[in-house]
Write a protein that holds these residues in place. Sequence first.
Motif, PDB file in Angstrom:
ATOM      1  N   THR A  69      26.173   3.072 -20.425  1.00  0.00           N
ATOM      2  CA  THR A  69      24.954   2.843 -21.090  1.00  0.00           C
ATOM      3  C   THR A  69      24.447   1.678 -20.872  1.00  0.00           C
ATOM      4  O   THR A  69      23.281   1.401 -21.551  1.00  0.00           O
ATOM      5  CB  THR A  69      25.306   3.226 -22.647  1.00  0.00           C
ATOM      6  OG1 THR A  69      26.330   2.269 -23.054  1.00  0.00           O
ATOM      7  CG2 THR A  69      25.882   4.653 -22.739  1.00  0.00           C
ATOM      8  N   ILE A  87      20.737   1.973 -19.466  1.00  0.00           N
ATOM      9  CA  ILE A  87      19.837   2.895 -20.075  1.00  0.00           C
ATOM     10  C   ILE A  87      19.499   2.125 -21.751  1.00  0.00           C
ATOM     11  O   ILE A  87      18.299   2.153 -22.146  1.00  0.00           O
ATOM     12  CB  ILE A  87      20.378   4.312 -20.576  1.00  0.00           C
ATOM     13  CG1 ILE A  87      20.809   4.866 -19.181  1.00  0.00           C
ATOM     14  CG2 ILE A  87      19.853   5.148 -21.722  1.00  0.00           C
ATOM     15  CD1 ILE A  87      21.681   6.272 -19.541  1.00  0.00           C
ATOM     16  N   ASP A 121      19.738   3.774 -14.575  1.00  0.00           N
ATOM     17  CA  ASP A 121      20.918   4.288 -14.671  1.00  0.00           C
ATOM     18  C   ASP A 121      22.138   3.709 -13.854  1.00  0.00           C
ATOM     19  O   ASP A 121      23.309   3.778 -14.261  1.00  0.00           O
ATOM     20  CB  ASP A 121      21.082   5.788 -13.765  1.00  0.00           C
ATOM     21  CG  ASP A 121      20.112   6.781 -14.952  1.00  0.00           C
ATOM     22  OD1 ASP A 121      19.943   6.274 -16.053  1.00  0.00           O
ATOM     23  OD2 ASP A 121      19.691   7.847 -14.277  1.00  0.00           O
ATOM     24  N   SER A 122      21.862   2.884 -12.776  1.00  0.00           N
ATOM     25  CA  SER A 122      22.915   2.253 -11.948  1.00  0.00           C
ATOM     26  C   SER A 122      22.606   0.783 -12.060  1.00  0.00           C
ATOM     27  O   SER A 122      23.057  -0.141 -11.184  1.00  0.00           O
ATOM     28  CB  SER A 122      22.655   2.592 -10.553  1.00  0.00           C
ATOM     29  OG  SER A 122      21.227   2.279 -10.088  1.00  0.00           O
ATOM     30  N   ASP A 155      22.987  12.845 -19.206  1.00  0.00           N
ATOM     31  CA  ASP A 155      22.058  12.717 -20.472  1.00  0.00           C
ATOM     32  C   ASP A 155      22.048  13.379 -21.536  1.00  0.00           C
ATOM     33  O   ASP A 155      22.304  13.238 -22.447  1.00  0.00           O
ATOM     34  CB  ASP A 155      20.579  12.291 -19.870  1.00  0.00           C
ATOM     35  CG  ASP A 155      20.436  11.095 -18.931  1.00  0.00           C
ATOM     36  OD1 ASP A 155      21.319  10.302 -18.744  1.00  0.00           O
ATOM     37  OD2 ASP A 155      19.270  11.026 -18.123  1.00  0.00           O
TER      38      ASP A 155
END
Length: 442
Positions: A36, A39, A262-263, A348
């Motif tokens: 996480t 995000i 995300d990465s 997600d």
Amino acid sequence: MSRAAADTTSLKRSLGIPTLVVFGLAYLVPMTVFTTYGIVNEITGGYLSSAYLLTLLAVLFTAISYATLSRKITSAGSAYAYTRQGFGPKVGFLTGWTVMIDYVLLPMLNYLLIGVYLTQQFPAVPGWVFALLALVVVTGLNIVGIDAVKSANVVIIALQAVFFVVFFAIAAQSFQPGVNAFDPFVRGDFNLAAVTAGAAILCLSFLGFDAISTMAEEARDPQRTIPRAIVTTTVIAGVFFIAVSWVAYMTFPEVITGEGADSAALSMLAHLGGNLLTSLFLAAYVTGAMGSALASQASVSRIMYSMGRDRVLPHRVFGTLSQRFRTPTGAILVVAVISISAVFSSVDFVASIVSFGALTAFSLVNLSVISVFLIKKNVPGKKSIFIHGCLPTIGFALTVWLWTSLSLTTLVVGLCWIAVGLLYLIWLTRGFKRPVPEMTTP
């Protein structure tokens, strides 16, 4: 019933405090801080540490409520058993139903992540192949028994520990000049609403303490070991997550937005240690996801076993133990079948629904403390009012605050799942003309 017969129909008590804490830590997966990372950093504007601090505060009050109830209720079932005591079998059923979507989807989420990350490393192999192999291994270990789960968890935690030792050693030499030690928590652009939204997502990272309560029938002296393991696991996890996110900001304060979020963890780790650190991360992350799947499948199978034993779920499938391994094999296999759908799921979506289930259960458990000790038992004294009234009230308020910060889609899907559970309960009781079976203790 003879002692020999009882021994073949009850869960084996073999877990002490250290093993329960390791079980909880394996369940919540220390590596999830990187899942996480990007995000929540994007949502909060770089205040990941503040979001973890807020989440720890909310979860700690709830963990105290779990610990308080676990001293009185020592049967398997977690929030299901607790809310049955607090509000009766109907609310208990709906709580167990809500928790089931939480626990059932968590193994699926881990299998999905294993496939995603390993496919990045080995693009010639489809992700579903890795996910299916992981599912077969985890299911086999759970069927063999809790001692196999215990041994595997020790190895998994040790491998993650190696990664974090390397991570902290490299990061300690890479702090960015000009970055203040308090910047990860408070800066001029601090936004409480954004931090709260991020904290709601991070509740997923703290599910280990809740999982510990499902192992009550396999713990030695559960009235002592379960409460201590719950609080210890929560504190260790919270401090650890805050420390990792603080170090990450001090070495890489950039907030990556858009598709790169995300990465973002890989970008941060590559900045710190290049390919060596990112390769070590991949190995540790996949191993940790296996550990979480192992622990979560064990937990949900015991919740289903408890409900099946009460004949709330079909007894023949869920309410019996394997004669050879003394494990709830039917429930374990049902979870495995559901987890196969990880091939078609979104990370997600699954993660958000898991958070919904967790926060719903947390809220009801806090209220159950008040119901059991202040309303039903009417425990007198200022100490009781503080422990059984003030603390769970604060926990309830904080969890509801985070619950309302989830997305509208998540809330709608979660409430629809509860509605399905209500319809099943109406059918089960023939329109509430029959009572929901009472909680039993083996």
